[in-house]
Design an enzyme around this catalytic site. Structure first.
Site, mmCIF file in Angstrom:
data_model
loop_
_atom_site.group_PDB
_atom_site.id
_atom_site.type_symbol
_atom_site.label_atom_id
_atom_site.label_comp_id
_atom_site.label_asym_id
_atom_site.label_seq_id
_atom_site.Cartn_x
_atom_site.Cartn_y
_atom_site.Cartn_z
ATOM 1 N N LYS A 192 -22.736 46.824 -13.070
ATOM 2 C CA LYS A 192 -23.336 45.500 -13.271
ATOM 3 C C LYS A 192 -22.346 44.549 -13.932
ATOM 4 C CE LYS A 192 -24.047 46.100 -17.888
ATOM 5 N NZ LYS A 192 -23.829 45.208 -19.054
ATOM 6 N N ASP A 245 -30.649 45.220 -16.630
ATOM 7 C CA ASP A 245 -29.340 45.012 -17.242
ATOM 8 C C ASP A 245 -28.485 44.060 -16.406
ATOM 9 O OD1 ASP A 245 -27.409 45.314 -19.159
ATOM 10 O OD2 ASP A 245 -26.898 47.382 -18.676
ATOM 11 N N THR A 249 -26.960 40.485 -17.877
ATOM 12 C CA THR A 249 -25.500 40.387 -17.948
ATOM 13 C C THR A 249 -24.973 39.249 -17.089
ATOM 14 O OG1 THR A 249 -25.456 42.793 -18.256
ATOM 15 C CG2 THR A 249 -23.353 41.724 -17.809
ATOM 16 N N ARG A 256 -20.040 38.969 -22.125
ATOM 17 C CA ARG A 256 -18.576 38.812 -22.056
ATOM 18 C C ARG A 256 -18.109 38.717 -20.600
ATOM 19 N NH1 ARG A 256 -17.196 43.985 -25.933
ATOM 20 N NH2 ARG A 256 -18.693 43.516 -27.575
ATOM 21 N N VAL A 280 -13.641 43.144 -25.557
ATOM 22 C CA VAL A 280 -13.410 43.921 -24.345
ATOM 23 C C VAL A 280 -14.313 43.418 -23.225
ATOM 24 C CG1 VAL A 280 -13.581 46.214 -23.295
ATOM 25 C CG2 VAL A 280 -12.673 45.955 -25.614
#
Length: 332
Positions: A192, A245, A249, A256, A280
């Site tokens: 994902k 998820d 995301t 991120r 990261v």
């Protein structure tokens, strides 16, 4: 009350430490960077969670030999690329029968192992009775640390171990579901992030909700096709660890991977985008393994493949969009 050691002092590890400590558990945090622990212990704040005052009951330990032994649960919360080396450091101090949770989301590039498989590979049957559970789902650290309601999945082939983790984490903040399909749960958690890069790129280019919805939906179709080829359970991809998820995301400002994609869509280089994110970007780390899985199982992954071309092979985002939109006609 349980005693828990969190290995990793990034935002996700600290958010979970805060949630667990707030629920009355005795939590110790270890980090490979002692300076992080000194700052956390002194300020009770994390630099990427500035609005959260951390529970003062959380203990911090830089010596892994002291941090690991004697806990009901070990929780590995390091980035995927550091998981193997961290488990190797911890291994001499892990007792028989230890319950271990991995919250890292990735696929190891060289071995194509999921994160729980990496842990099991390092331990290699040398420590009797060790049980390894994946904890995954739509869980931004910023919201978990702030105490907002969150649902998550505890996944393990051994459902008794999954339920044990469920019991530890279950609270009025955390609603935890169990799932025996650990591989499917972990595959969703890893791939994902790559789809979120694509979603972010589209947003950075100025495209709207229609485009993002298409990327999310067709991205999940790619992940599910690959997962079924790998023997995963189809229902996993449409649950919390799958579509849940993926949606959060791809859509959230906390993501991120989404943020990195937005910068790339605006014309920023990959290296500069990662630098600006400041943490990261797991989708970048997962991409090579995703392509190898595509080849190994003979499953076409158009969106994931086009992200690779944009990030590493000089394809412009504009060309990438035209390439995807111009593919041969298909049934859904």
């Amino acid at each position: 009350m349980k005693t828990i050691c969190v290995l990793g002092a990034g935002t996700w590890g600290i958010a979970l430490a805060e949630a667990l400590a707030g629920d009355g558990h005795a939590v110790t945090v270890w980090s490979a960077i002692p300076e992080e622990l000194v700052r956390l212990e002194k300020t009770h704040t994390h630099p990427f969670l500035p609005d959260v005052k951390l529970n003062e009951s959380i203990a911090y330990e830089a010596d892994i030999a002291k941090a690991v032994p004697g806990h009901d649960l070990l929780l590995f919360a390091v980035p995927s690329v550091y998981l193997r080396s961290t488990v190797e450091k911890a291994k001499p101090y892990i007792p028989a029968g230890q319950l271990i949770v991995s919250v890292a989301k990735g696929i190891e590039e060289k071995t194509l192992m999921t994160m729980t498989e990496v842990i099991e590979d390092v331990i290699g049957g040398t420590i009797p009775g060790v049980r390894v559970v994946a904890l995954s789902g739509p869980t931004h650290a910023e919201e978990v640390a702030a105490g907002l309601p969150t649902a998550i999945v505890s996944a393990c082939r051994d459902l008794d171990s999954a339920r044990e983790v469920q019991n530890i984490f279950m609270s009025l903040q955390f609603r935890v579901y169990v799932n025996a399909d650990a591989k499917g749960v972990e595959l969703c958690g890893a791939l994902k992030n790559v789809i979120a890069l694509a979603s972010g790129i589209s947003h950075g280019m100025g495209f709207g909700d229609n485009t993002r919805a298409a990327i999310i939906t067709r991205g999940m179709a790619e992940i599910a096709r690959l997962g079924q080829a790998m023997g995963c359970v189809p229902d996993t991809f449409f649950g919390l660890a799958g579509i849940g998820d993926l949606v959060v995301t791809c859509m959230s400002a906390h993501s991120r991977n989404n943020t990195c994609g937005i910068l790339i869509g605006q014309g920023v280089s990959l290296d500069e985008a990662i630098k600006r994110v400041g943490m990261v970007v797991e989708g970048v780390n997962t991409l090579p393994a995703a392509l190898r899985l595509s080849e190994k199982y003979g499953v076409e992954l158009p969106i994931i493949s086009i992200v690779d071309k944009v990030l590493y092979h000089g394809m412009s985002p504009e060309t990438a969009v035209n390439t995807l939109m111009g593919r041969a006609k298909k049934a859904e």
